[in-house]
Write a protein that holds these residues in place. Structure first.
Motif, PDB file in Angstrom:
ATOM      1  N   VAL A  84       0.764  -1.201   0.010  1.00 17.70           N
ATOM      2  CA  VAL A  84       0.037   0.083  -0.039  1.00 17.70           C
ATOM      3  C   VAL A  84       0.781   1.162   0.031  1.00 17.70           C
ATOM      4  O   VAL A  84       0.675   2.135  -0.700  1.00 17.70           O
ATOM      5  CB  VAL A  84      -0.980  -0.069   1.385  1.00 17.70           C
ATOM      6  CG1 VAL A  84      -1.593   1.371   1.296  1.00 17.70           C
ATOM      7  CG2 VAL A  84      -2.043  -1.126   1.154  1.00 17.70           C
ATOM      8  N   ASN A  85       1.977   1.142   0.834  1.00 17.51           N
ATOM      9  CA  ASN A  85       2.826   2.453   0.814  1.00 17.51           C
ATOM     10  C   ASN A  85       3.441   2.514  -0.662  1.00 17.51           C
ATOM     11  O   ASN A  85       3.720   3.718  -1.079  1.00 17.51           O
ATOM     12  CB  ASN A  85       4.043   2.234   1.959  1.00 17.51           C
ATOM     13  CG  ASN A  85       4.810   3.169   2.465  1.00 17.51           C
ATOM     14  OD1 ASN A  85       4.411   4.594   1.782  1.00 17.51           O
ATOM     15  ND2 ASN A  85       5.851   3.100   3.019  1.00 17.51           N
ATOM     16  N   GLN A  86       3.677   1.468  -1.498  1.00 15.88           N
ATOM     17  CA  GLN A  86       4.312   1.631  -2.783  1.00 15.88           C
ATOM     18  C   GLN A  86       3.154   2.270  -3.450  1.00 15.88           C
ATOM     19  O   GLN A  86       3.729   3.014  -4.483  1.00 15.88           O
ATOM     20  CB  GLN A  86       4.920   0.283  -2.978  1.00 15.88           C
ATOM     21  CG  GLN A  86       5.376   0.431  -4.710  1.00 15.88           C
ATOM     22  CD  GLN A  86       6.161  -0.697  -5.246  1.00 15.88           C
ATOM     23  OE1 GLN A  86       7.239  -1.018  -4.748  1.00 15.88           O
ATOM     24  NE2 GLN A  86       5.289  -1.772  -5.613  1.00 15.88           N
ATOM     25  N   LEU A  87       1.917   1.920  -3.401  1.00 15.56           N
ATOM     26  CA  LEU A  87       0.849   2.256  -4.272  1.00 15.56           C
ATOM     27  C   LEU A  87       0.639   3.824  -4.085  1.00 15.56           C
ATOM     28  O   LEU A  87       0.631   4.493  -5.159  1.00 15.56           O
ATOM     29  CB  LEU A  87      -0.229   1.294  -3.917  1.00 15.56           C
ATOM     30  CG  LEU A  87      -1.444   1.673  -4.913  1.00 15.56           C
ATOM     31  CD1 LEU A  87      -1.128   1.152  -6.205  1.00 15.56           C
ATOM     32  CD2 LEU A  87      -2.746   1.101  -4.291  1.00 15.56           C
ATOM     33  N   THR A  88       0.792   4.197  -2.871  1.00 17.31           N
ATOM     34  CA  THR A  88       0.587   5.617  -2.509  1.00 17.31           C
ATOM     35  C   THR A  88       1.874   6.446  -3.141  1.00 17.31           C
ATOM     36  O   THR A  88       1.843   7.654  -3.187  1.00 17.31           O
ATOM     37  CB  THR A  88       0.332   5.803  -1.083  1.00 17.31           C
ATOM     38  OG1 THR A  88       1.665   5.500  -0.448  1.00 17.31           O
ATOM     39  CG2 THR A  88      -0.833   5.072  -0.601  1.00 17.31           C
ATOM     40  N   ALA A  89       2.873   5.706  -3.329  1.00 22.12           N
ATOM     41  CA  ALA A  89       4.264   6.531  -3.799  1.00 22.12           C
ATOM     42  C   ALA A  89       4.217   6.464  -5.173  1.00 22.12           C
ATOM     43  O   ALA A  89       5.364   7.087  -5.749  1.00 22.12           O
ATOM     44  CB  ALA A  89       5.307   6.160  -3.050  1.00 22.12           C
ATOM     45  N   GLN A  90       3.465   5.567  -5.839  1.00 20.05           N
ATOM     46  CA  GLN A  90       3.566   5.436  -7.400  1.00 20.05           C
ATOM     47  C   GLN A  90       3.803   6.768  -8.006  1.00 20.05           C
ATOM     48  O   GLN A  90       2.663   7.588  -7.597  1.00 20.05           O
ATOM     49  CB  GLN A  90       2.404   4.612  -7.826  1.00 20.05           C
ATOM     50  CG  GLN A  90       2.751   4.113  -9.295  1.00 20.05           C
ATOM     51  CD  GLN A  90       1.771   3.013  -9.597  1.00 20.05           C
ATOM     52  OE1 GLN A  90       0.843   2.626  -9.144  1.00 20.05           O
ATOM     53  NE2 GLN A  90       2.166   2.434 -10.917  1.00 20.05           N
ATOM     54  N   GLN A 104       5.260   9.265  -7.740  1.00 21.79           N
ATOM     55  CA  GLN A 104       5.922  10.525  -7.038  1.00 21.79           C
ATOM     56  C   GLN A 104       7.421  10.462  -7.094  1.00 21.79           C
ATOM     57  O   GLN A 104       7.870   9.655  -6.042  1.00 21.79           O
ATOM     58  CB  GLN A 104       5.463  10.292  -5.586  1.00 21.79           C
ATOM     59  CG  GLN A 104       3.724  10.446  -5.415  1.00 21.79           C
ATOM     60  CD  GLN A 104       3.317  10.568  -3.911  1.00 21.79           C
ATOM     61  OE1 GLN A 104       4.096  10.870  -2.988  1.00 21.79           O
ATOM     62  NE2 GLN A 104       2.217  10.342  -3.900  1.00 21.79           N
ATOM     63  N   THR A 154       9.603  11.168  -3.963  1.00 21.81           N
ATOM     64  CA  THR A 154       9.941  10.170  -2.889  1.00 21.81           C
ATOM     65  C   THR A 154      11.283   9.780  -2.423  1.00 21.81           C
ATOM     66  O   THR A 154      12.234   9.958  -3.090  1.00 21.81           O
ATOM     67  CB  THR A 154       9.463   8.557  -3.352  1.00 21.81           C
ATOM     68  OG1 THR A 154       8.262   8.651  -3.907  1.00 21.81           O
ATOM     69  CG2 THR A 154       9.521   7.527  -1.967  1.00 21.81           C
TER      70      THR A 154
END
Length: 338
Positions: A161-167, A169, A172
């Motif tokens: 989920v963290n990776q998904l929200t950083a996609q 960006q 980062t």
């Protein structure tokens, strides 16, 4: 950052997983038997889809780590067979879910399950394998094992989920990225190693040492994957070259190249990560920028740093075939990039 791995294998021979595979071959047969039995269902699609991925040519590195760590500790029981199968089911479930999230077409050089059977079936069979993994944990009977593996499962999901929200960006931070891969990749490596110490009833310092070995190996493994997405070929990787680039995945090479770029280069990375620069020429330009800024080289230097930390974590264990095989597994993980 340490830039070298202190190799234990003779010069002229490439690092390999063969020593670890040979070490645990007998145990692995038992694990494969558990996997085959527990992926069965009266619903034919479940073993068909699960079997497609499980039989897809993966090295089964994570369950092998459980078995090799048990050998390191001279464990003579059989509990680790079901638990290694449990580790593989967790890993396979996450792959099924990842391919849906990423919209991937290739996995280990074969068409992904979601491409063949569709996203709903892949997600649901992934759920089935997660459920099977928890059955195996409960059957083992150890609350400590259950806590380690269930926690790892939760941490993996958090990392995804963290990776998904950083996609996409591109700003980062490196710190956040290392948190992401520490969760989504390294947590299962760590748990796979640590549970061997639990079943062998070894003291907590040995548990923590194996946890550190697996965690650092997992981070090194992922960083090498990030680098070779831009510097390898489809046959070697088993997935499309530049998939991370085209999917807008902000990995460490991109983070470093963006941070070191001028205004024009920064804009290129922003455009690329938002899906506006996805041609072969754009990928070639991205690869040149990664090379020119030293982003690939520095990503691999960090991988070697974590690899050395993994090897150092084995320092307190007695020398022997198992320790040598576990050390060479780290060298192999790094050497894939060269």
């Amino acid at each position: 950052m340490s830039a070298t791995i202190h190799r234990i294998i003779p010069a002229g021979r490439e690092p390999s997983l063969e020593p670890m595979m040979a070490l645990v071959a007998g145990d692995m047969n038992q694990v494969n038997s558990v996997i085959l039995t527990r992926m069965q269902s009266d619903i034919p699609l479940i073993p068909e889809l699960a079997g497609h991925l499980i039989a897809g040519g993966g090295k089964r590195m994570r369950p092998m780590l459980t078995l090799a760590c048990a050998r390191l500790l001279d464990y003579s029981g059989a509990r680790h067979h079901k638990l290694a199968a449990c580790v593989e089911f967790i890993h396979t479930a996450t792959l099924l879910h990842d391919d849906v999230v990423d919209g991937s077409d290739l996995r280990r050089g074969r068409r992904t399950a979601n491409l063949i059977w569709g996203n709903p079936a892949s997600v649901l069979v992934g759920d089935f394998l997660f459920s099977r993994s928890f059955e195996l944990m409960v059957e083992d009977g150890s609350l400590k094992v259950l806590k380690i593996l269930s926690n790892a499962s939760a941490v993996i999901a958090e990392g995804e989920v963290n990776q998904l929200t950083a996609q996409r960006q591109v700003e980062t931070s490196e710190e956040r990225y290392l948190d992401i891969i520490g969760a989504k990749t390294a947590a299962l490596f760590a748990a796979a190693c640590r549970i061997a110490a639990v079943v062998a009833e070894r003291p907590e310092p040995e548990e923590l040492a194996l946890d550190a070995y697996g965690r650092n190996l997992g981070i090194a493994f992922q960083l090498v994957d990030d680098a070779i997405d831009y510097s390898s070929d489809e046959e070697t990787m088993g997935k499309g070259v530049g998939d991370d680039f085209r999917d807008g995945k902000v990995t460490l090479p991109v983070i470093l190249a963006h941070a070191r770029g001028d205004a024009v280069q920064k804009q290129f990375w922003r455009d690329a990560m938002h899906g506006h620069r996805i041609t072969d020429e754009d990928l070639a330009h991205a690869t040149r920028l990664l090379e020119d800024t030293g982003a690939i080289a520095d990503t691999l230097a960090r991988a070697r740093h974590y690899g050395q930390r993994a090897i150092d974590s084995l320092g307190g264990f007695a020398s022997g075939q198992a320790k040598t095989a576990l050390t060479e597994a780290v060298e192999f993980a790094i050497a894939r990039a060269y």
